[in-house]
Design a protein around this motif. Structure first.
Motif, PDB file in Angstrom:
ATOM      1  N   ASP A 207      30.696  52.152  37.046  1.00 36.81           N
ATOM      2  CA  ASP A 207      30.903  51.106  37.089  1.00 36.81           C
ATOM      3  C   ASP A 207      32.072  50.557  37.818  1.00 36.81           C
ATOM      4  OD1 ASP A 207      28.284  51.312  37.449  1.00 36.81           O
ATOM      5  OD2 ASP A 207      28.549  49.922  35.781  1.00 36.81           O
ATOM      6  N   PHE A 208      32.276  48.990  39.175  1.00 36.02           N
ATOM      7  CA  PHE A 208      34.101  49.337  39.103  1.00 36.02           C
ATOM      8  C   PHE A 208      34.406  47.543  39.500  1.00 36.02           C
ATOM      9  CE2 PHE A 208      33.253  53.082  41.914  1.00 36.02           C
ATOM     10  CZ  PHE A 208      33.658  53.880  40.882  1.00 36.02           C
ATOM     11  N   LEU A 209      34.547  47.140  38.474  1.00 35.14           N
ATOM     12  CA  LEU A 209      35.161  45.614  38.554  1.00 35.14           C
ATOM     13  C   LEU A 209      35.966  45.311  39.385  1.00 35.14           C
ATOM     14  CD1 LEU A 209      33.591  42.831  37.586  1.00 35.14           C
ATOM     15  CD2 LEU A 209      35.443  43.177  35.830  1.00 35.14           C
ATOM     16  N   ILE A 210      36.073  44.453  40.160  1.00 34.12           N
ATOM     17  CA  ILE A 210      37.895  44.177  41.210  1.00 34.12           C
ATOM     18  C   ILE A 210      37.660  43.211  41.752  1.00 34.12           C
ATOM     19  CG2 ILE A 210      37.895  44.309  43.602  1.00 34.12           C
ATOM     20  CD1 ILE A 210      35.939  47.006  44.013  1.00 34.12           C
ATOM     21  N   GLN A 211      38.735  42.462  41.310  1.00 38.16           N
ATOM     22  CA  GLN A 211      39.642  41.604  41.006  1.00 38.16           C
ATOM     23  C   GLN A 211      39.737  41.434  42.287  1.00 38.16           C
ATOM     24  OE1 GLN A 211      40.178  38.994  37.211  1.00 38.16           O
ATOM     25  NE2 GLN A 211      41.167  37.309  38.516  1.00 38.16           N
ATOM     26  N   HIS A 212      39.949  39.802  43.503  1.00 37.17           N
ATOM     27  CA  HIS A 212      41.220  39.615  44.197  1.00 37.17           C
ATOM     28  C   HIS A 212      41.136  37.784  43.882  1.00 37.17           C
ATOM     29  CE1 HIS A 212      42.534  38.715  48.059  1.00 37.17           C
ATOM     30  NE2 HIS A 212      42.556  40.391  48.452  1.00 37.17           N
ATOM     31  N   GLY A 213      41.897  37.480  43.470  1.00 40.13           N
ATOM     32  CA  GLY A 213      42.633  36.279  43.344  1.00 40.13           C
ATOM     33  C   GLY A 213      41.200  35.696  42.016  1.00 40.13           C
ATOM     34  N   LYS A 214      41.015  34.497  42.498  1.00 37.71           N
ATOM     35  CA  LYS A 214      39.959  33.880  41.589  1.00 37.71           C
ATOM     36  C   LYS A 214      38.228  34.289  41.440  1.00 37.71           C
ATOM     37  CE  LYS A 214      42.644  29.418  41.343  1.00 37.71           C
ATOM     38  NZ  LYS A 214      42.190  28.002  41.690  1.00 37.71           N
ATOM     39  N   ASN A 215      38.642  35.335  42.452  1.00 34.62           N
ATOM     40  CA  ASN A 215      37.269  36.215  42.316  1.00 34.62           C
ATOM     41  C   ASN A 215      36.707  37.093  42.761  1.00 34.62           C
ATOM     42  OD1 ASN A 215      36.241  33.935  44.777  1.00 34.62           O
ATOM     43  ND2 ASN A 215      37.886  34.533  45.517  1.00 34.62           N
ATOM     44  N   LYS A 216      36.239  37.750  42.130  1.00 32.74           N
ATOM     45  CA  LYS A 216      35.731  38.822  41.233  1.00 32.74           C
ATOM     46  C   LYS A 216      34.257  39.572  42.274  1.00 32.74           C
ATOM     47  CE  LYS A 216      37.536  38.070  36.575  1.00 32.74           C
ATOM     48  NZ  LYS A 216      37.121  37.546  35.299  1.00 32.74           N
ATOM     49  N   ILE A 217      33.830  41.220  42.385  1.00 35.65           N
ATOM     50  CA  ILE A 217      33.084  41.890  43.036  1.00 35.65           C
ATOM     51  C   ILE A 217      33.120  42.987  41.478  1.00 35.65           C
ATOM     52  CG2 ILE A 217      32.721  43.187  44.287  1.00 35.65           C
ATOM     53  CD1 ILE A 217      35.207  41.526  46.207  1.00 35.65           C
TER      54      ILE A 217
ATOM     55  N   THR B 135      42.493  44.089  41.912  1.00 37.74           N
ATOM     56  CA  THR B 135      42.946  44.669  40.359  1.00 37.74           C
ATOM     57  C   THR B 135      41.433  45.082  39.769  1.00 37.74           C
ATOM     58  OG1 THR B 135      44.313  42.923  39.522  1.00 37.74           O
ATOM     59  CG2 THR B 135      43.012  44.136  38.317  1.00 37.74           C
ATOM     60  N   ILE B 136      41.424  46.746  40.225  1.00 39.73           N
ATOM     61  CA  ILE B 136      39.950  47.344  39.484  1.00 39.73           C
ATOM     62  C   ILE B 136      40.118  47.265  38.221  1.00 39.73           C
ATOM     63  CG2 ILE B 136      38.666  48.868  40.847  1.00 39.73           C
ATOM     64  CD1 ILE B 136      41.804  48.106  42.951  1.00 39.73           C
ATOM     65  N   THR B 137      38.913  47.713  37.760  1.00 43.33           N
ATOM     66  CA  THR B 137      38.749  48.077  36.203  1.00 43.33           C
ATOM     67  C   THR B 137      37.614  49.019  35.814  1.00 43.33           C
ATOM     68  OG1 THR B 137      39.848  45.500  35.557  1.00 43.33           O
ATOM     69  CG2 THR B 137      38.541  47.222  33.602  1.00 43.33           C
ATOM     70  N   VAL B 138      37.224  49.736  35.648  1.00 43.60           N
ATOM     71  CA  VAL B 138      36.681  51.004  35.729  1.00 43.60           C
ATOM     72  C   VAL B 138      35.821  50.625  34.977  1.00 43.60           C
ATOM     73  CG1 VAL B 138      35.742  53.463  36.018  1.00 43.60           C
ATOM     74  CG2 VAL B 138      37.690  52.457  38.027  1.00 43.60           C
ATOM     75  N   LEU B 139      34.482  50.970  34.970  1.00 38.04           N
ATOM     76  CA  LEU B 139      34.390  50.393  33.506  1.00 38.04           C
ATOM     77  C   LEU B 139      32.596  51.166  33.898  1.00 38.04           C
ATOM     78  CD1 LEU B 139      32.630  47.071  34.135  1.00 38.04           C
ATOM     79  CD2 LEU B 139      34.831  47.670  32.887  1.00 38.04           C
ATOM     80  N   GLU B 140      32.540  52.095  32.100  1.00 37.75           N
ATOM     81  CA  GLU B 140      31.906  53.781  32.098  1.00 37.75           C
ATOM     82  C   GLU B 140      30.254  52.869  31.899  1.00 37.75           C
ATOM     83  OE1 GLU B 140      32.902  55.143  28.333  1.00 37.75           O
ATOM     84  OE2 GLU B 140      33.857  56.189  28.699  1.00 37.75           O
TER      85      GLU B 140
END
Length: 343
Positions: free
Chosen positions: A225-235, A177-182
């Protein structure tokens, strides 16, 4: 006996030689690497991703600058995808364009064979130039600003293969799950009389851009910037050395890919606030510096730090390592094509 004119001519000649030597010495220093990677060898994992990805794990492969391949064994996500890396001479004095042969060789070596999406952090050439061609060759969708999409149109991508950024809206791709951040670009700099500062009268690429073109034709067009979630973990992937105050106050990241280019060239107050607004706020377990390499050299050779002409890799990394060691945050560097299993 020498005449006055002869003596003056010789003096001018010797002055010219002296100035030439000074210029050549200064140039040779400026075009040297701004750091010695051997000093940081213990921070490199020296892994090349030859074994299969363990179930439930996410593997990251570094492909230079801010090009990061994330792979969970089912789905691949790529940021930027800048592989051509034209030389400094060509970039400064000629027109540049993507090299399909180089791009294909990187795709094959990095095993980019189930890529679903490419997210471009901004539209300078060292981020966006090759992205449409990677999309073409992999059938992945290109996500970006209006400027990035105009680069895509110039390269012949269809509107159906491109998606305009909607900052703050989560995008689900496979188990990612990717969220784009300004965000904000690294503060402007000037090298050899040229600056990368955005012209306020022309802040975007507002029509299809097809190569070959000048490097300066690739306009920033906003930074993300990109906030990327995979399961419970976030990048969190942050390619530029800047911050939006308070942007990460409600965000935690297990892994932070952080652009460090020119960090130590900024005022001390900026450096401290950058650290506070990124690493200290996100509290990652693992920090991986990015955008530290000399992108005028090809990926086919080991990456080297940025040139002294516009950066100070040693200064950047020493600042990061000192602060992270105090807070017991693990720091990992990656060579080109090196991999690491994140969690």
């Amino acid at each position: 006996m020498p005449t006055l004119n002869t003596i003056q001519t010789k003096q001018k000649f010797y002055q010219f030689i002296m100035y030439l030597l000074i210029f050549l010495f200064s140039s040779s220093c400026a075009f040297r690497s701004s750091g010695d990677l051997h000093l940081y060898d213990s921070y490199f994992p020296h892994e090349t991703g030859l074994i299969p990805i363990p179930k439930g794990k996410v593997r990251a492969t570094f492909l230079g600058t801010a090009s990061i391949l994330l792979d969970d064994g089912e789905t691949q996500i790529l940021t930027d995808g800048f592989f051509t890396r034209p030389s400094l001479w060509k970039t400064a004095f000629s027109k540049i364009e993507s090299d399909p042969v180089t791009i294909q060789s990187v795709i094959e070596k990095a095993k980019i064979d189930h890529l679903k999406a490419i997210f471009v952090c901004h539209s300078h050439y060292d981020h966006v130039m090759d992205s449409p061609f990677v999309a073409k060759q992999t059938k992945a969708k290109l996500y970006g600003s209006s400027s990035t999409l105009n680069v895509g149109l110039g390269a012949g991508l269809s509107n159906e293969q491109m998606v305009l950024f909607q900052p703050g809206t989560p995008i689900v791709i496979g188990k990612f799950t990717i969220t784009v951040l300004e965000s904000k670009h690294t503060p402007p700099f000037r090298i050899l009389g040229k600056t990368n500062a955005t012209d306020p009268n022309h802040p975007n690429i507002d029509s299809p851009l097809a190569g070959p073109v000048k490097a300066t034709d690739y306009i920033e067009g906003g930074t993300f910037d990109f906030l990327i979630q995979h399961g419970k973990n976030k990048i969190l992937i942050k390619s530029s050395t800047n911050f939006v105050e308070g942007a990460f106050d409600k965000i935690h990241a297990d892994v932070l890919f952080l652009g460090i280019a020119q960090l130590s060239l900024q005022p001390i107050l900026f450096q401290e606030q950058f650290y506070k607004e990124t690493i200290q706020t996100l509290k990652p377990k693992l920090l991986i510096p990015i955008h530290w390499d000399n992108f005028f050299k090809p990926l086919s050779v080991p990456l080297e730090p940025n040139l002294k002409l516009g950066d100070d890799f040693d200064g950047n990394l020493k600042f990061i390592l000192k602060r992270t060691s105090e807070e017991k945050i693990q720091v990992q560097l990656l060579q080109g094509f090196e991999t690491i299993d994140l969690f």
